[in-house]
Design a protein around this motif. Structure first.
Motif, PDB file in Angstrom:
ATOM      1  N   UNK A   1       0.759  -1.287   0.103  1.00  0.00           N
ATOM      2  CA  UNK A   1      -0.151   0.129   0.437  1.00  0.00           C
ATOM      3  C   UNK A   1       1.032   1.298  -0.206  1.00  0.00           C
ATOM      4  N   UNK A   2      -0.087   2.013   0.475  1.00  0.00           N
ATOM      5  CA  UNK A   2       0.503   3.884   0.439  1.00  0.00           C
ATOM      6  C   UNK A   2       1.896   3.596   1.329  1.00  0.00           C
ATOM      7  N   UNK A   3       2.709   4.635   1.166  1.00  0.00           N
ATOM      8  CA  UNK A   3       3.268   5.549   2.813  1.00  0.00           C
ATOM      9  C   UNK A   3       2.522   5.838   3.608  1.00  0.00           C
ATOM     10  N   UNK A   4       3.202   4.906   4.296  1.00  0.00           N
ATOM     11  CA  UNK A   4       2.174   5.891   5.987  1.00  0.00           C
ATOM     12  C   UNK A   4       3.143   5.836   7.592  1.00  0.00           C
ATOM     13  N   UNK A   5       2.909   6.554   8.626  1.00  0.00           N
ATOM     14  CA  UNK A   5       3.623   6.727   9.464  1.00  0.00           C
ATOM     15  C   UNK A   5       2.594   6.560  10.792  1.00  0.00           C
ATOM     16  N   UNK A   6       3.594   5.538  11.768  1.00  0.00           N
ATOM     17  CA  UNK A   6       2.724   5.891  13.283  1.00  0.00           C
ATOM     18  C   UNK A   6       2.771   7.928  13.665  1.00  0.00           C
ATOM     19  N   UNK A   7       1.929   8.056  14.688  1.00  0.00           N
ATOM     20  CA  UNK A   7       2.242   9.303  14.398  1.00  0.00           C
ATOM     21  C   UNK A   7       2.253   9.535  15.954  1.00  0.00           C
ATOM     22  N   UNK A   8       3.092   8.392  16.682  1.00  0.00           N
ATOM     23  CA  UNK A   8       3.483   9.145  17.825  1.00  0.00           C
ATOM     24  C   UNK A   8       4.181   7.409  18.125  1.00  0.00           C
ATOM     25  N   UNK A   9       4.404   7.831  19.002  1.00  0.00           N
ATOM     26  CA  UNK A   9       5.810   6.266  19.671  1.00  0.00           C
ATOM     27  C   UNK A   9       4.650   5.594  20.590  1.00  0.00           C
ATOM     28  N   UNK A  10       3.611   5.800  21.158  1.00  0.00           N
ATOM     29  CA  UNK A  10       2.391   5.018  21.915  1.00  0.00           C
ATOM     30  C   UNK A  10       2.021   3.524  20.874  1.00  0.00           C
ATOM     31  N   UNK A  11       1.944   2.621  21.675  1.00  0.00           N
ATOM     32  CA  UNK A  11       1.554   1.723  20.640  1.00  0.00           C
ATOM     33  C   UNK A  11      -0.220   1.626  19.627  1.00  0.00           C
ATOM     34  N   UNK A  12      -0.782   2.108  20.806  1.00  0.00           N
ATOM     35  CA  UNK A  12      -2.098   2.761  19.985  1.00  0.00           C
ATOM     36  C   UNK A  12      -2.474   3.717  19.203  1.00  0.00           C
ATOM     37  N   UNK A  13      -0.877   5.095  18.982  1.00  0.00           N
ATOM     38  CA  UNK A  13      -0.888   5.642  18.147  1.00  0.00           C
ATOM     39  C   UNK A  13      -1.075   5.406  16.723  1.00  0.00           C
ATOM     40  N   UNK A  14      -2.596   6.477  16.365  1.00  0.00           N
ATOM     41  CA  UNK A  14      -2.516   5.404  14.976  1.00  0.00           C
ATOM     42  C   UNK A  14      -2.066   5.734  13.416  1.00  0.00           C
ATOM     43  N   UNK A  15      -2.065   5.025  12.705  1.00  0.00           N
ATOM     44  CA  UNK A  15      -1.152   5.191  11.212  1.00  0.00           C
ATOM     45  C   UNK A  15      -1.478   6.180  10.173  1.00  0.00           C
ATOM     46  N   UNK A  16      -1.409   6.975   9.696  1.00  0.00           N
ATOM     47  CA  UNK A  16      -1.898   8.257   8.976  1.00  0.00           C
ATOM     48  C   UNK A  16      -0.471   8.495   7.854  1.00  0.00           C
TER      49      UNK A  16
END
Length: 67
Positions: free
Chosen positions: A36-51
């Motif tokens: 899929x497309x490039x994504x990133x985590x919006x934080x370091x927490x395990x439940x940080x959303x993928x953006x």
């Protein structure tokens, strides 16, 4: 009125799925297998959303047309 979307705007997985016309589950599968497309985590927490950035979504769509 001409409204432009900021290409650096960030979308959640659900928003990105709507933007691409895909299901959220399909986005999750593609993220898992790397197709899929490039994504990133919006934080370091395990439940940080993928953006996703809109420019990355648009670029991914262009690469899919070439296949």
């Amino acid at each position: 009125m001409n409204r432009r979307v900021n290409p650096r705007a960030k979308l959640t997985t659900a928003q990105a799925a709507r933007y691409l016309g895909l299901s959220q589950r399909q986005m999750e599968r593609m993220r898992g297998d790397g197709s899929g497309p490039t994504w990133f985590k919006a934080g370091d927490a395990i439940n940080s959303p993928c953006m996703y950035e809109i420019s990355d979504l648009d670029m991914w769509v262009r690469t899919q047309k070439a296949k």
